[in-house]
Design an enzyme around this catalytic site. Structure first.
Site, PDB file in Angstrom:
ATOM      1  N   ASP A  20      -9.106   6.728   4.495  1.00  0.00           N
ATOM      2  CA  ASP A  20      -8.410   5.916   5.501  1.00  0.00           C
ATOM      3  C   ASP A  20      -7.100   6.597   5.877  1.00  0.00           C
ATOM      4  O   ASP A  20      -6.054   6.331   5.305  1.00  0.00           O
ATOM      5  CB  ASP A  20      -8.164   4.507   4.945  1.00  0.00           C
ATOM      6  CG  ASP A  20      -7.609   3.560   6.006  1.00  0.00           C
ATOM      7  OD1 ASP A  20      -7.471   3.993   7.162  1.00  0.00           O
ATOM      8  OD2 ASP A  20      -7.314   2.404   5.679  1.00  0.00           O
ATOM      9  N   TRP A  21      -7.183   7.493   6.859  1.00  0.00           N
ATOM     10  CA  TRP A  21      -6.017   8.219   7.369  1.00  0.00           C
ATOM     11  C   TRP A  21      -5.841   7.829   8.827  1.00  0.00           C
ATOM     12  O   TRP A  21      -6.516   8.359   9.707  1.00  0.00           O
ATOM     13  CB  TRP A  21      -6.226   9.728   7.256  1.00  0.00           C
ATOM     14  CG  TRP A  21      -6.241  10.260   5.854  1.00  0.00           C
ATOM     15  CD1 TRP A  21      -6.077   9.563   4.696  1.00  0.00           C
ATOM     16  CD2 TRP A  21      -6.438  11.634   5.478  1.00  0.00           C
ATOM     17  NE1 TRP A  21      -6.160  10.400   3.617  1.00  0.00           N
ATOM     18  CE2 TRP A  21      -6.383  11.683   4.059  1.00  0.00           C
ATOM     19  CE3 TRP A  21      -6.658  12.806   6.178  1.00  0.00           C
ATOM     20  CZ2 TRP A  21      -6.532  12.872   3.353  1.00  0.00           C
ATOM     21  CZ3 TRP A  21      -6.812  13.990   5.478  1.00  0.00           C
ATOM     22  CH2 TRP A  21      -6.742  14.027   4.079  1.00  0.00           C
ATOM     23  N   GLU A  22      -4.925   6.937   9.114  1.00  0.00           N
ATOM     24  CA  GLU A  22      -4.814   6.380  10.462  1.00  0.00           C
ATOM     25  C   GLU A  22      -3.521   6.729  11.189  1.00  0.00           C
ATOM     26  O   GLU A  22      -3.345   6.337  12.345  1.00  0.00           O
ATOM     27  CB  GLU A  22      -4.931   4.849  10.395  1.00  0.00           C
ATOM     28  CG  GLU A  22      -6.216   4.336   9.780  1.00  0.00           C
ATOM     29  CD  GLU A  22      -6.272   2.822   9.753  1.00  0.00           C
ATOM     30  OE1 GLU A  22      -6.079   2.213  10.822  1.00  0.00           O
ATOM     31  OE2 GLU A  22      -6.478   2.252   8.659  1.00  0.00           O
ATOM     32  N   GLU A  23      -2.614   7.447  10.534  1.00  0.00           N
ATOM     33  CA  GLU A  23      -1.287   7.635  11.122  1.00  0.00           C
ATOM     34  C   GLU A  23      -1.307   8.560  12.336  1.00  0.00           C
ATOM     35  O   GLU A  23      -0.558   8.366  13.283  1.00  0.00           O
ATOM     36  CB  GLU A  23      -0.312   8.166  10.061  1.00  0.00           C
ATOM     37  CG  GLU A  23      -0.128   7.229   8.882  1.00  0.00           C
ATOM     38  CD  GLU A  23       0.307   5.847   9.313  1.00  0.00           C
ATOM     39  OE1 GLU A  23       1.288   5.749  10.059  1.00  0.00           O
ATOM     40  OE2 GLU A  23      -0.347   4.863   8.911  1.00  0.00           O
TER      41      GLU A  23
ATOM     42  N   ARG B  43       2.594   7.210  17.514  1.00  0.00           N
ATOM     43  CA  ARG B  43       2.035   8.536  17.246  1.00  0.00           C
ATOM     44  C   ARG B  43       2.742   9.676  17.969  1.00  0.00           C
ATOM     45  O   ARG B  43       2.536  10.839  17.613  1.00  0.00           O
ATOM     46  CB  ARG B  43       0.549   8.547  17.607  1.00  0.00           C
ATOM     47  CG  ARG B  43      -0.315   7.800  16.604  1.00  0.00           C
ATOM     48  CD  ARG B  43      -1.775   7.884  16.962  1.00  0.00           C
ATOM     49  NE  ARG B  43      -2.628   7.358  15.899  1.00  0.00           N
ATOM     50  CZ  ARG B  43      -3.940   7.223  16.006  1.00  0.00           C
ATOM     51  NH1 ARG B  43      -4.554   7.569  17.132  1.00  0.00           N
ATOM     52  NH2 ARG B  43      -4.653   6.748  15.003  1.00  0.00           N
TER      53      ARG B  43
END
Length: 412
Positions: A127-130, A143
């Site tokens: 879970d890498w959402e940045e 972002r």
């Protein structure tokens, strides 16, 4: 109407789910429902037993959040994922270009070996959402910091270049480093735990969220995002499963739930063939509660998420919830009653129907899926009279090694 199945069916389905690790290794199980909810303390702290096994829901031992059937790695729990915190603090350098890939992989390897048993055969979800791995996808105030930091990095690394050349270095440097970080992490996981299904949560994205578009909402994925998904061939080729999100947007009118979910899954099916001789399994993430109100999904919501996923031929769904669902004895009983009264009976119905359709229409060698994705009323549901039906609205998605309209022809 969805029939409330009796004890015989529950026991029969439970027996099928005893060896859940073996089940996840074999793609010939038509539809799986997995539990990614931190509910262990309902039993250990409040004495509330959640009968997940009896309801056909696959969970980790003791209903732990991390375990042999599913483990999710968050940004601050795995390797050296670079990102900026809410106050602008850079973690692990902030941007992919600033982190040592070797150091990241060394730490990730240690965590994989420590947290996942040698026989791990479940879902391994990153879970890498940045940030998004393509430059153009990092828009919006949250972002754009990654573009700005990358440009500052390029100015420092290449001071003799002109601004346009520095911007080009910023973009290419970001995309190359992001790709290396994501791709090598997946390859590492598959090397160390080859029986697990490795992939990134929310990918592929779709961009079909609700923006108060009223009557002109189509649910189609945004054309620019479809183009980006095509550019991410390397990501799909490195994955062993896809985990798109079908969380229902808070303001999306119920009339549009199905088209929202359908187009997200269809985009996942589209990229699932990229770099593979056989499509990757697609397991969509479903949130148990509505984000705005905390209400559990209604039966109709379950039909438009779990039901649509099964009817489109997905390998399964992952049910996700946060700590609030087990925050007190009262909340645990509320979750228990929802499981026993609404969610569980529906899961049993759909998984049983998916198995019946697979055997009757696809000779047990494939999953049933809608012939016409726009056929909004056809679901994999058992009827109250237990008539399994002819499943005339469904075609077959054959498993590896089988082909033909009804998956009867062996395929080398």
């Amino acid at each position: 109407m969805i029939t409330q199945l009796g004890l015989t069916l529950v026991v029969g389905l439970t027996l099928c789910l005893v060896h859940v690790q073996a089940l996840l290794q074999v793609p010939e199980f038509p539809f799986s429902v997995l539990w990614n909810v931190p509910s262990a303390r309902c039993k250990t702290r409040f004495g509330v037993h959640l009968p997940l096994d009896a309801l056909g829901i696959i969970a980790n031992h003791g209903q732990r959040f991390h375990g042999q059937n599913i483990t999710i790695f968050y940004k601050n729990q795995f390797g050296l994922y670079p990102y900026f915190g809410p106050r602008g603090t850079a973690h692990n350098g902030g941007i992919p270009q600033a982190v040592s890939l070797d150091h990241h992989l060394a730490q990730a390897a240690h965590q994989i070996l420590h947290n996942l048993g040698s026989s791990f055969a479940g879902l391994a979800v990153l879970d890498w959402e940045e940030w998004y791995p393509l430059w153009a996808g990092n828009w919006g105030t949250h972002r754009q910091v990654y573009q700005a930091a990358s440009w500052a990095w390029a100015q420092q690394m290449f001071p003799d270049l002109n601004p346009q050349e520095q911007l080009h270095k910023a973009q290419t440097g970001f995309e190359q480093a992001a790709r290396a970080l994501m791709e090598h992490t997946l390859r590492l996981g598959q090397m160390l735990r080859p029986h697990g299904l490795w992939g990134f949560y929310r990918y592929p994205v779709c961009g079909n969220g609700w923006h108060n578009m009223a009557s002109n909402y189509t649910g189609h994925c945004h054309p620019a995002i479809i183009t980006r998904n095509t550019q991410l061939r390397w990501l799909w080729a490195a994955s062993s499963a896809l985990f798109p999100s079908i969380y229902l947007p808070p303001r999306l009118p119920p009339a549009y739930h199905q088209t929202f979910v359908r187009h997200r899954l269809e985009e996942a099916f589209r990229v699932a063939l990229t770099g593979h001789a056989h499509p990757l399994p697609v397991l969509a993430y479903v949130r148990l509660t509505h984000r705005s109100s905390g209400r559990f999904l209604s039966l109709d919501d379950l039909m438009q998420t779990i039901g649509v996923s099964a009817a489109l031929g997905a390998a399964g769904v992952v049910l996700w919830g946060d700590l609030s669902v087990s925050s007190s004895e009262e909340e645990c009983w509320r979750l228990h009653d929802y499981l026993v009264g609404t969610l569980g009976p529906y899961v049993i119905n759909v998984t049983k129907a998916a198995t019946a359709c697979s055997h009757q229409r696809c000779h047990g060698h494939g999953r049933c899926s809608w012939k016409d994705p726009g056929q909004m009323e056809a679901f994999l549901h058992l009827q109250p009279d237990d008539n399994l039906g002819a499943w005339k609205s469904f075609r077959c998605r054959c498993y590896l090694g089988w082909s033909g309209p009804t998956c009867l022809e062996p395929k080398p």
